[in-house]
Design a protein around this motif. Sequence first.
Motif, mmCIF file in Angstrom:
data_model
loop_
_atom_site.group_PDB
_atom_site.id
_atom_site.type_symbol
_atom_site.label_atom_id
_atom_site.label_comp_id
_atom_site.label_asym_id
_atom_site.label_seq_id
_atom_site.Cartn_x
_atom_site.Cartn_y
_atom_site.Cartn_z
ATOM 1 N N LYS A 117 5.122 2.489 8.550
ATOM 2 C CA LYS A 117 4.097 3.462 8.910
ATOM 3 C C LYS A 117 2.633 2.478 8.970
ATOM 4 C CE LYS A 117 4.082 6.825 6.057
ATOM 5 N NZ LYS A 117 3.623 7.834 5.045
ATOM 6 N N GLY A 177 -3.333 9.852 5.844
ATOM 7 C CA GLY A 177 -3.693 9.620 4.544
ATOM 8 C C GLY A 177 -3.731 7.876 4.398
ATOM 9 N N VAL A 178 -2.744 7.242 4.696
ATOM 10 C CA VAL A 178 -2.925 5.822 4.630
ATOM 11 C C VAL A 178 -4.059 5.167 5.477
ATOM 12 C CG1 VAL A 178 -1.241 4.843 6.132
ATOM 13 C CG2 VAL A 178 -1.899 3.840 3.739
ATOM 14 N N LYS A 215 1.046 -1.264 0.076
ATOM 15 C CA LYS A 215 0.024 0.138 -0.016
ATOM 16 C C LYS A 215 0.733 1.289 0.105
ATOM 17 C CE LYS A 215 -4.000 2.117 0.470
ATOM 18 N NZ LYS A 215 -3.923 2.825 -0.699
ATOM 19 N N GLY A 216 0.606 2.210 -0.799
ATOM 20 C CA GLY A 216 1.324 3.291 -0.917
ATOM 21 C C GLY A 216 1.095 4.286 -1.936
ATOM 22 N N GLY A 217 1.521 5.502 -2.251
ATOM 23 C CA GLY A 217 1.177 6.500 -3.247
ATOM 24 C C GLY A 217 2.094 6.294 -4.145
ATOM 25 N N ASN A 255 7.513 12.897 3.908
ATOM 26 C CA ASN A 255 8.225 11.919 4.040
ATOM 27 C C ASN A 255 9.531 12.127 3.640
ATOM 28 O OD1 ASN A 255 6.359 9.519 4.296
ATOM 29 N ND2 ASN A 255 5.336 10.144 2.371
ATOM 30 N N LYS A 286 5.237 1.971 -3.156
ATOM 31 C CA LYS A 286 5.225 3.148 -3.658
ATOM 32 C C LYS A 286 5.767 3.200 -4.980
ATOM 33 C CE LYS A 286 4.784 7.649 -1.749
ATOM 34 N NZ LYS A 286 4.253 8.291 -0.228
ATOM 35 N N SER A 290 -7.237 5.837 3.572
ATOM 36 C CA SER A 290 -7.237 5.109 2.479
ATOM 37 C C SER A 290 -7.586 3.437 2.978
ATOM 38 C CB SER A 290 -5.694 4.969 2.118
ATOM 39 O OG SER A 290 -5.448 6.014 1.127
ATOM 40 N N ALA A 343 -2.195 5.019 -4.413
ATOM 41 C CA ALA A 343 -3.088 6.003 -3.827
ATOM 42 C C ALA A 343 -2.407 7.532 -4.097
ATOM 43 C CB ALA A 343 -3.035 6.005 -2.135
ATOM 44 N N PRO A 344 -2.821 8.810 -3.852
ATOM 45 C CA PRO A 344 -2.251 9.850 -4.295
ATOM 46 C C PRO A 344 -1.084 10.353 -3.326
ATOM 47 C CG PRO A 344 -4.673 10.352 -3.788
ATOM 48 C CD PRO A 344 -4.277 9.010 -3.387
ATOM 49 N N ASP A 345 0.004 10.825 -4.044
ATOM 50 C CA ASP A 345 1.052 11.522 -3.340
ATOM 51 C C ASP A 345 1.332 12.808 -4.168
ATOM 52 O OD1 ASP A 345 3.175 10.809 -1.138
ATOM 53 O OD2 ASP A 345 4.289 11.476 -3.011
ATOM 54 N N ASN A 359 2.394 11.466 9.458
ATOM 55 C CA ASN A 359 1.342 11.696 8.290
ATOM 56 C C ASN A 359 0.919 10.354 7.931
ATOM 57 O OD1 ASN A 359 3.219 9.933 6.790
ATOM 58 N ND2 ASN A 359 4.460 11.617 5.982
ATOM 59 N N ARG A 367 -11.041 11.606 2.717
ATOM 60 C CA ARG A 367 -9.697 11.008 2.567
ATOM 61 C C ARG A 367 -8.858 12.378 1.812
ATOM 62 N NH1 ARG A 367 -4.977 11.168 1.863
ATOM 63 N NH2 ARG A 367 -3.693 9.451 0.825
ATOM 64 N N MET A 409 6.465 3.172 4.011
ATOM 65 C CA MET A 409 4.932 2.659 4.046
ATOM 66 C C MET A 409 4.898 1.505 4.886
ATOM 67 S SD MET A 409 3.093 5.033 2.657
ATOM 68 C CE MET A 409 1.640 4.150 2.942
ATOM 69 N N THR A 421 -7.125 3.895 -3.628
ATOM 70 C CA THR A 421 -7.861 4.828 -2.784
ATOM 71 C C THR A 421 -7.475 6.037 -3.138
ATOM 72 O OG1 THR A 421 -6.100 4.545 -1.256
ATOM 73 C CG2 THR A 421 -7.794 3.027 -0.984
HETATM 74 O O1 LIG Z 1 -3.082 6.621 1.081
HETATM 75 C C1 LIG Z 1 -2.277 5.629 1.036
HETATM 76 O O2 LIG Z 1 -2.326 4.530 0.572
HETATM 77 C C2 LIG Z 1 -0.600 6.303 0.733
HETATM 78 C C3 LIG Z 1 -0.235 7.338 1.471
HETATM 79 C C4 LIG Z 1 1.120 7.638 1.446
HETATM 80 O O3 LIG Z 1 1.664 7.428 0.206
HETATM 81 C C5 LIG Z 1 2.056 7.992 2.355
HETATM 82 O O4 LIG Z 1 1.511 7.950 3.521
HETATM 83 O O5 LIG Z 1 3.167 8.119 2.096
#
Ligand SMILES: O=C(O)CCC(=O)C(=O)O
Length: 411
Positions: free
Chosen positions: A91, A342-343, A67-69, A314, A103, A346, A141-143, A339, A182, A88, A170
């Motif tokens: 995290k 976000g996840v 999982k990750g942006g 990050n 990522k 997600s 997901a977005p970054d 941070n 989100r 990630m 997501t």
């Molecule tokens: O929402 C997500 O899945 C990823 C968020 C993300 O890329 C991050 O936490 O750096």
Amino acid sequence: MHAFFEATNHYFQQAAAILGLSDNMRVLLETPERELRVEVAIELDSGQIGNFIGYRVQHDNARGPFKGGLRYHPTVDEDEARSLASLMTWKTAVVDIPFGGGKGGVNCDPNSLSRAEVERITRRFTQQIHDFIGPDKDIPAPDVGTDAQVMAWIANEYSKFHGHHPAVVTGKPVELHGSLGRESATGHGVAVVTREYLRLARDRPVDGITVAVQGFGNVGSFTARELADMGAKVVAVSDAYGAVCNPDGLDIPALQQHAAAHRKVVGFPGGQAATNEHLLTTEVDVLIPAALGGVFDAKLAAEVRAGAIVEAANSPTWPEADEVFQRRGIAVIPDILANAGGVIVSYFEWVQNLQHFRWSIEQVRAEQDRRHVESVAAVLDLARRQGVSLRTAAFVLGIQRVGRAKVLAGI
Ligand SMILES: O=C(O)CCC(=O)C(=O)O
Ligand SMILES: NC(=O)C1=CN([C@@H]2O[C@H](COP(=O)(O)OP(=O)(O)OC[C@H]3O[C@@H](n4cnc5c(N)ncnc54)[C@H](OP(=O)(O)O)[C@@H]3O)[C@@H](O)[C@H]2O)C=CC1
């Protein structure tokens, strides 16, 4: 050469030493499971061919799907993607959600591309990686440089190969299976983490504190807005073009309107123009980097005049700067704790997609805040008991959880 991944592994090794991990276990946990590098060739609006390179690094999936942006930026490369994917993994474990870490992104400059070109890049990139992502495999997901629209294009392109599976990404638009809350989740989380840190470690409310925020994109703008709503005085914010400052506090909703209209914060009539360097060395209670990585080196760290740093971005802190902050008694609330909002949301979006059921914003925020309150308390407690920095404590907590999952599952 491999600076970002090296820096992340430096922090990993500090925690691994405290945990007494064997060399083999360290290699197993440090090494990404899969790395994709793909050509993303499109037709530009001019009719010429545009050549871009895309990456997806799948670091670890012991606790759940990767999982990750996805980042669209000229700095994107395999080193940055590896480092961010590894972060990630730790995290998602620190905030205890059932995902691993991944990522990626595309090396491009979205500011110099039309929306149609960004859409073509996104669809081509999805065609190149669609077999390696999926609701049970890897969920982007977005970054930086990507947003809900980009996620909608990925979901649509993915559906042409695999059918309708909104849970493949997501951070989608709310009208297209996205979750309420989100878009603002990371900034909201940074504000809640700041509040909890001040309450537990400093016995101080947010009300009245001074804050400076570097970066006024998704994360920076919502962080500034939420902290201002909690009573903080946001005295400086910046973007890539420069900073604006006001010692009496900036009017953040008005600044958001200005930034939306002019695409930069400089020129805002409610503040004075300044440089990013000025913002980073302004005297404040809390300094919040919310832009790119690699902001603080040892020299800048020696000049920072903040009571605490909350890493909304990050990897904003190089290891040598981290040591300077520790020596100077400046607390750093690390990225993998600060941070995670976000996840976390997600995760709720993924759950809602799998349930075919929409949560209210009240439910999203209550579940999100509970995870921040618990994870901040757990990391502070571990740091106190072990006599280590908050970053090392967060890595210890994350590595313990991932390592335990690996041992239980077997290799
Ligand atoms: O929402 C997500 O899945 C990823 C968020 C993300 O890329 C991050 O936490 O750096
Ligand atoms: N989006 C998310 O949910 C999450 C994001 N993060 C992290 O938060 C950080 C910001 O991401 P996000 O807000 O999504 O990205 P955005 O693309 O929305 O915003 C990035 C912001 O950083 C600014 N910026 C770029 N370079 C500089 C610079 N040299 N000095 C000052 N400001 C600069 C940009 O300015 P300009 O617009 O002028 O280019 C923009 O305001 C990243 O480190 C990301 O990995 C972490 C967790 C989740």
